[in-house]
Design a protein around this motif. Structure first.
Motif, PDB file in Angstrom:
ATOM      1  N   GLU A 146       0.841  -1.194   0.000  1.00  0.00           N
ATOM      2  CA  GLU A 146       0.000   0.000   0.000  1.00  0.00           C
ATOM      3  C   GLU A 146       0.879   1.248   0.000  1.00  0.00           C
ATOM      4  OE1 GLU A 146      -3.557  -0.360   2.765  1.00  0.00           O
ATOM      5  OE2 GLU A 146      -2.200  -1.849   3.613  1.00  0.00           O
TER       6      GLU A 146
ATOM      7  N   CYS B 273       2.021   3.126  -2.577  1.00  0.00           N
ATOM      8  CA  CYS B 273       2.857   3.468  -3.729  1.00  0.00           C
ATOM      9  C   CYS B 273       2.134   4.530  -4.550  1.00  0.00           C
ATOM     10  CB  CYS B 273       3.125   2.230  -4.578  1.00  0.00           C
ATOM     11  SG  CYS B 273       4.353   2.513  -5.873  1.00  0.00           S
TER      12      CYS B 273
ATOM     13  N   SER C 151       0.573   6.899  -7.402  1.00  0.00           N
ATOM     14  CA  SER C 151       0.003   6.532  -8.702  1.00  0.00           C
ATOM     15  C   SER C 151       0.810   7.133  -9.843  1.00  0.00           C
ATOM     16  CB  SER C 151      -1.443   7.021  -8.785  1.00  0.00           C
ATOM     17  OG  SER C 151      -1.479   8.445  -8.703  1.00  0.00           O
ATOM     18  N   GLY C 152       0.666   6.532 -11.016  1.00  0.00           N
ATOM     19  CA  GLY C 152       1.281   7.067 -12.218  1.00  0.00           C
ATOM     20  C   GLY C 152       2.752   6.756 -12.377  1.00  0.00           C
TER      21      GLY C 152
ATOM     22  N   GLY D 154      -3.313  -3.078  -8.684  1.00  0.00           N
ATOM     23  CA  GLY D 154      -2.512  -1.882  -8.439  1.00  0.00           C
ATOM     24  C   GLY D 154      -1.640  -1.456  -9.599  1.00  0.00           C
TER      25      GLY D 154
ATOM     26  N   LYS E 102       1.686   1.056 -15.307  1.00  0.00           N
ATOM     27  CA  LYS E 102       1.853   2.111 -14.306  1.00  0.00           C
ATOM     28  C   LYS E 102       1.060   1.785 -13.039  1.00  0.00           C
ATOM     29  CE  LYS E 102       2.673   5.925 -17.527  1.00  0.00           C
ATOM     30  NZ  LYS E 102       2.254   7.286 -17.944  1.00  0.00           N
ATOM     31  N   THR E 103       1.553   2.301 -11.913  1.00  0.00           N
ATOM     32  CA  THR E 103       0.852   2.109 -10.647  1.00  0.00           C
ATOM     33  C   THR E 103      -0.411   2.955 -10.625  1.00  0.00           C
ATOM     34  OG1 THR E 103       2.173   3.856  -9.617  1.00  0.00           O
ATOM     35  CG2 THR E 103       2.970   1.605  -9.379  1.00  0.00           C
ATOM     36  N   THR E 104      -1.464   2.411 -10.043  1.00  0.00           N
ATOM     37  CA  THR E 104      -2.746   3.125  -9.992  1.00  0.00           C
ATOM     38  C   THR E 104      -2.956   3.860  -8.676  1.00  0.00           C
ATOM     39  OG1 THR E 104      -3.893   1.202  -9.089  1.00  0.00           O
ATOM     40  CG2 THR E 104      -3.786   1.390 -11.505  1.00  0.00           C
ATOM     41  N   GLY E 105      -2.093   3.600  -7.696  1.00  0.00           N
ATOM     42  CA  GLY E 105      -2.272   4.213  -6.379  1.00  0.00           C
ATOM     43  C   GLY E 105      -3.068   3.325  -5.441  1.00  0.00           C
ATOM     44  N   THR E 106      -3.646   2.250  -5.969  1.00  0.00           N
ATOM     45  CA  THR E 106      -4.376   1.297  -5.138  1.00  0.00           C
ATOM     46  C   THR E 106      -3.412   0.200  -4.679  1.00  0.00           C
ATOM     47  OG1 THR E 106      -5.007  -0.004  -7.078  1.00  0.00           O
ATOM     48  CG2 THR E 106      -6.516   1.755  -6.391  1.00  0.00           C
TER      49      THR E 106
END
Length: 354
Positions: free
Chosen positions: A28, A30, A32-33, A70, A75-79
């Motif tokens: 948890e 990380c 986003s983007g 996630g 790319k990371t989504t922030g979830t």
């Protein structure tokens, strides 16, 4: 069982046992983007995986990471980022002989006493296999901390020490040998010693040195959440770790204050770095360096005396595939835990400044 999570904002929770279906985690915090290099994550896993050389456990696990959430379009989504590493090469029968007895200096006995039940196959949750999950999360943290340089290397095996500071070494040579010591002469001596110990059915410990460079000033919180305190907790949470020191460490007690004090340059840097990059629990912009001591592995492949569940003395002998020395494979674990600590403090600084 509590205590399966590490971190405040950049937070990892792990699950799974050595001989279960899989191990894995949820990361948890990380941002986003962030473009993720999955190949770089797998490369870190390959550094830790078993069976990579003749001086480590010969368990064969590819340790391929499967991500479930996630991440979208690279790319990371922030979830929360959910992932798993499936176990494929368990040999649970290797542990049937210790189902009702305890290995000395292992977690077997205290797990049984605390929970009244234990998974004896490979040590279950107490197995160092759990650290693979930390390497996944640490690899992601490294990509978040792209301006920082986080390196670790083996500086001692048994009585064989690398008597050079990290500044005298070419750390790019760490991966050039199975021991992960950046000095080829010392590495050869270490490797020979590990091979000799393995032939005896015994194990040996060692020391890993960690170095973190390009650290900004201001990471760490006063009092209980000091930067070096969290680094210490991170390292001491790794299986088989018995000691942690940073900066001058225990050798600093031999010095007087006039010798130990790090005099300032006009730009705020210091002429020496006995502080190890941390003052008052807060990073001062200098390199952070530390040592992590690992004990010899508890499972020895030779006859030994122990007790069984009835408290009776029994004779047994270690079996299975075990590391004669954990430090070569622990290098990426030390780097991963350092990255998790630094990533957490970077996010905490963002919150404080916003």
């Amino acid at each position: 069982m509590a205590g399966n999570s590490f971190g405040t904002l950049f937070k990892l929770t792990t699950f799974g046992e050595s001989h279960g279906v899989a191990i894995g985690g949820i990361l948890e915090g990380c941002p986003s983007g962030m473009a993720l290099n999955i190949e770089a994550i797998q490369a870190e896993m390959d550094r830790r995986k078993p069976g990579q050389s003749a001086i480590v456990t010969q368990r064969k696990e590819e340790d391929n990471v499967e991500f479930f959430s996630g991440i979208f379009e690279g790319k990371t989504t922030g979830t929360p980022i959910g992932f798993a590493i499936y176990n494929s090469n368990q040999k649970s029968t290797d542990y049937s002989h210790i189902k009702d007895s305890y290995r000395p200096s292992h977690a077997d006995y205290v797990y049984d006493q605390k929970y009244g039940f234990r998974d004896h196959r490979g040590g279950g949750r107490s197995s160092a296999r759990e650290t693979a999950c930390r390497v996944v999360a640490g690899a992601i943290a490294k990509q978040f901390l792209k301006e920082l340089k986080i390196n670790a290397f083996v500086s001692q095996v048994g009585s064989i020490s690398l008597n050079k500071t990290y500044q005298e070494l070419d750390l790019s040579q760490t991966e050039s040998n199975p021991v992960r010591c950046p000095d080829p002469v010392t590495a050869a001596a270490m490797e020979a010693h590990i091979r000799d110990v393995r032939k005896e059915g015994d194990t040996i410990g060692g020391i890993i040195t960690g170095v973190i460079q390009n650290v900004p000033i201001g990471l760490g919180e006063p009092v209980f959440d000091k930067l070096h305190a969290q680094l210490g907790k991170a390292m001491l949470s790794i299986n088989a770790v018995k000691g942690f020191e940073y900066g001058s460490g225990f050798e600093g007690v031999r010095m007087k204050g006039s010798e130990h004090n790090d005099a300032f340059n006009t730009d705020g840097t210091t002429k020496t770095n006995n502080s190890g990059g941390v003052q008052g629990g807060i990073s001062n912009g200098m390199d952070i360096f530390f040592n992590v001591a690992f004990k010899p592995v508890a499972t020895i492949i030779q006859p030994y005396e122990t007790i069984d569940k009835k408290g009776e003395i029994v004779q047994t002998k270690g079996k299975g595939r075990h590391d004669p020395c954990v430090v070569p494979r622990a290098v990426p674990i030390v780097e991963a835990m350092a990255a998790l600590v630094l990533a957490d403090f970077m996010l905490l600084n963002r919150v404080i400044k916003s």
